[in-house]
Design an enzyme around this catalytic site. Structure first.
Site, PDB file in Angstrom:
ATOM      1  N   MET A 102       0.760  -1.158   0.049  1.00 38.72           N
ATOM      2  CA  MET A 102       0.001  -0.126  -0.024  1.00 38.72           C
ATOM      3  C   MET A 102       0.783   1.328  -0.027  1.00 38.72           C
ATOM      4  SD  MET A 102      -3.338  -1.113   2.169  1.00 38.72           S
ATOM      5  CE  MET A 102      -2.736  -0.701   3.933  1.00 38.72           C
ATOM      6  N   ARG A 120       3.061   2.316   9.167  1.00 35.49           N
ATOM      7  CA  ARG A 120       2.555   3.420   9.968  1.00 35.49           C
ATOM      8  C   ARG A 120       3.464   3.839  11.120  1.00 35.49           C
ATOM      9  NH1 ARG A 120      -1.672  -0.427   9.378  1.00 35.49           N
ATOM     10  NH2 ARG A 120      -3.585   0.364   8.987  1.00 35.49           N
ATOM     11  N   GLN A 155     -10.055  -1.990   3.245  1.00 38.46           N
ATOM     12  CA  GLN A 155      -9.451  -2.745   4.508  1.00 38.46           C
ATOM     13  C   GLN A 155      -9.178  -1.841   5.703  1.00 38.46           C
ATOM     14  OE1 GLN A 155      -5.713  -3.989   2.101  1.00 38.46           O
ATOM     15  NE2 GLN A 155      -4.804  -3.825   4.325  1.00 38.46           N
ATOM     16  N   GLU A 208       5.891 -11.876   7.580  1.00 37.17           N
ATOM     17  CA  GLU A 208       5.443 -12.412   8.787  1.00 37.17           C
ATOM     18  C   GLU A 208       4.924 -11.838   9.738  1.00 37.17           C
ATOM     19  OE1 GLU A 208       8.475 -15.261   9.377  1.00 37.17           O
ATOM     20  OE2 GLU A 208       7.780 -16.772   8.115  1.00 37.17           O
ATOM     21  N   GLY A 212      11.277  -3.098   5.273  1.00 37.92           N
ATOM     22  CA  GLY A 212      10.379  -4.242   5.379  1.00 37.92           C
ATOM     23  C   GLY A 212      10.158  -4.880   3.841  1.00 37.92           C
ATOM     24  N   HIS A 213       9.696  -3.828   3.350  1.00 35.85           N
ATOM     25  CA  HIS A 213       9.184  -4.169   1.718  1.00 35.85           C
ATOM     26  C   HIS A 213      10.479  -4.392   0.897  1.00 35.85           C
ATOM     27  CE1 HIS A 213       5.753  -1.259   2.889  1.00 35.85           C
ATOM     28  NE2 HIS A 213       5.192  -2.316   2.560  1.00 35.85           N
ATOM     29  N   VAL A 221      11.199  -7.800   9.292  1.00 29.61           N
ATOM     30  CA  VAL A 221      12.664  -7.089   9.645  1.00 29.61           C
ATOM     31  C   VAL A 221      12.648  -5.952  10.622  1.00 29.61           C
ATOM     32  CG1 VAL A 221      14.267  -5.831   8.122  1.00 29.61           C
ATOM     33  CG2 VAL A 221      13.042  -7.455   7.075  1.00 29.61           C
ATOM     34  N   LEU A 226       6.644   2.838   1.605  1.00 22.93           N
ATOM     35  CA  LEU A 226       7.669   1.802   1.438  1.00 22.93           C
ATOM     36  C   LEU A 226       8.836   1.892   2.558  1.00 22.93           C
ATOM     37  CD1 LEU A 226       7.942   1.062  -2.452  1.00 22.93           C
ATOM     38  CD2 LEU A 226       6.484   0.172  -0.784  1.00 22.93           C
TER      39      LEU A 226
HETATM   40  O1  PAF Z   1       0.091  -5.971   3.646  1.00 15.00           O
HETATM   41  C1  PAF Z   1      -0.483  -5.004   2.918  1.00 15.00           C
HETATM   42  O2  PAF Z   1       0.416  -3.912   2.808  1.00 15.00           O
HETATM   43  C2  PAF Z   1      -1.785  -5.006   2.380  1.00 15.00           C
HETATM   44  O3  PAF Z   1      -2.639  -5.519   3.495  1.00 15.00           O
HETATM   45  C3  PAF Z   1      -1.981  -5.610   1.186  1.00 15.00           C
HETATM   46  C4  PAF Z   1      -1.427  -7.180   1.356  1.00 15.00           C
HETATM   47  C5  PAF Z   1      -1.130  -5.103   0.322  1.00 15.00           C
HETATM   48  C6  PAF Z   1      -3.273  -5.833   0.746  1.00 15.00           C
HETATM   49  O4  PAF Z   1      -3.943  -4.402   0.540  1.00 15.00           O
END
Ligand code: PAF
Length: 272
Positions: free
Chosen positions: A26, A183, A57, A144, A32-33, A172, A29
């Protein structure tokens, strides 16, 4: 890096690509990403990252509105990592088509975060299912830290016979033990200090429990310790058996301590 906005452009670009790895995000970044993307790149040169802040969500308007968004910085990070493709769709391209699969919500969706964030996992599975129907990746990389999300996505995939293989990736953390999360960008210096204290307590507790072989697990004092630090709200701190997903009772079980708590208005989750 090619920025793809629509399904037809994806289909055109990927018509000759036999295999690719997918990292859904989302945005916002962080390291972890970066770990997921690097791991994806080691398996397959063709890495596609998606950035889509999925409104379905978020169970609070405030959380959705304050969710960190910094597209320019995200693009810089992706370019630095030599990511070849970015999927950056609009709301209508994701949500205005009829899906083949039905969302499967495993009963575990009612526990932990499911109790405190009504509709959250349904929203996650909805968007992931849609992304998978559009992109059909060979591999999908997930962290995870979001154990429950990872578990529920796996169950949805198996139930619907989706061919994508899920690759789970280790959490991480920074030097203060705080797991990377978008966040975290909304935490100030003192918040980070507090968060780090909480994670240190939780980690220490896990080690202590493990040392007390065969003894009962009791986490009630931990909550008080955390409140004493100045944390105002804890959603849960629970030890769950990683196989049965039931409350872990004894220290020789294979368990993790799952936590969700608020530092200021920022909700953090983790599991050790
Ligand atoms: O973990 C996230 O960033 C989100 O929940 C995902 C998997 C991209 C779905 O919107």
């Amino acid at each position: 890096m090619k920025i793809i906005r629509q399904k037809k452009d994806f289909n055109r670009l990927f018509s000759k690509i036999n295999s690719f790895s997918f990292v859904p995000t989302m945005g916002g970044l962080h390291k972890g990403h970066e770990h997921l993307i690097k791991k994806a790149g080691r398996r397959n040169k063709n890495v596609l990252v998606s950035i889509f802040v999925n409104p379905k969500q978020f169970n609070s308007k405030n959380d959705f509105n304050t969710y960190p968004r910094n597209f320019k910085k995200d693009v810089q990070i992706l370019k630095k990592l030599k990511v070849r493709y970015l999927f950056y769709p609009k709301f209508k391209d994701i949500f205005l088509f009829k899906t083949k699969n039905k969302i499967y919500l495993h009963p575990f969706s009612k526990k932990l975060c499911g109790k405190y964030r009504p509709g959250h996992f349904k929203g996650v599975l909805d968007v992931v299912n849609r992304l998978l129907e559009i992109l059909k990746p060979n591999y999908m990389y997930l962290g995870e830290k979001d154990f429950q999300q990872l578990f529920l996505i796996k169950k949805h995939i198996v139930k619907n016979n989706i061919k994508t293989i899920i690759i789970p990736c280790k959490t991480v953390r920074n030097q203060s033990l705080i797991p990377y999360s978008s966040r975290n960008m909304n935490l100030n210096k003192h918040d980070k200090y507090l968060a780090s204290k909480v994670f240190k307590i939780l980690k220490k507790e896990k080690i202590l429990i493990k040392k007390r072989r065969g003894k009962k697990i009791n986490l009630s004092h931990i909550k008080n310790k955390i409140f004493d630090l100045g944390v105002k709200k804890i959603d849960y701190i629970e030890a769950l058996n990683l196989k049965s997903l039931k409350k872990a009772k004894k220290s020789n079980e294979n368990f993790n301590i799952f936590s969700a708590f608020y530092i200021n208005k920022v909700r953090l989750i983790d599991n050790f």
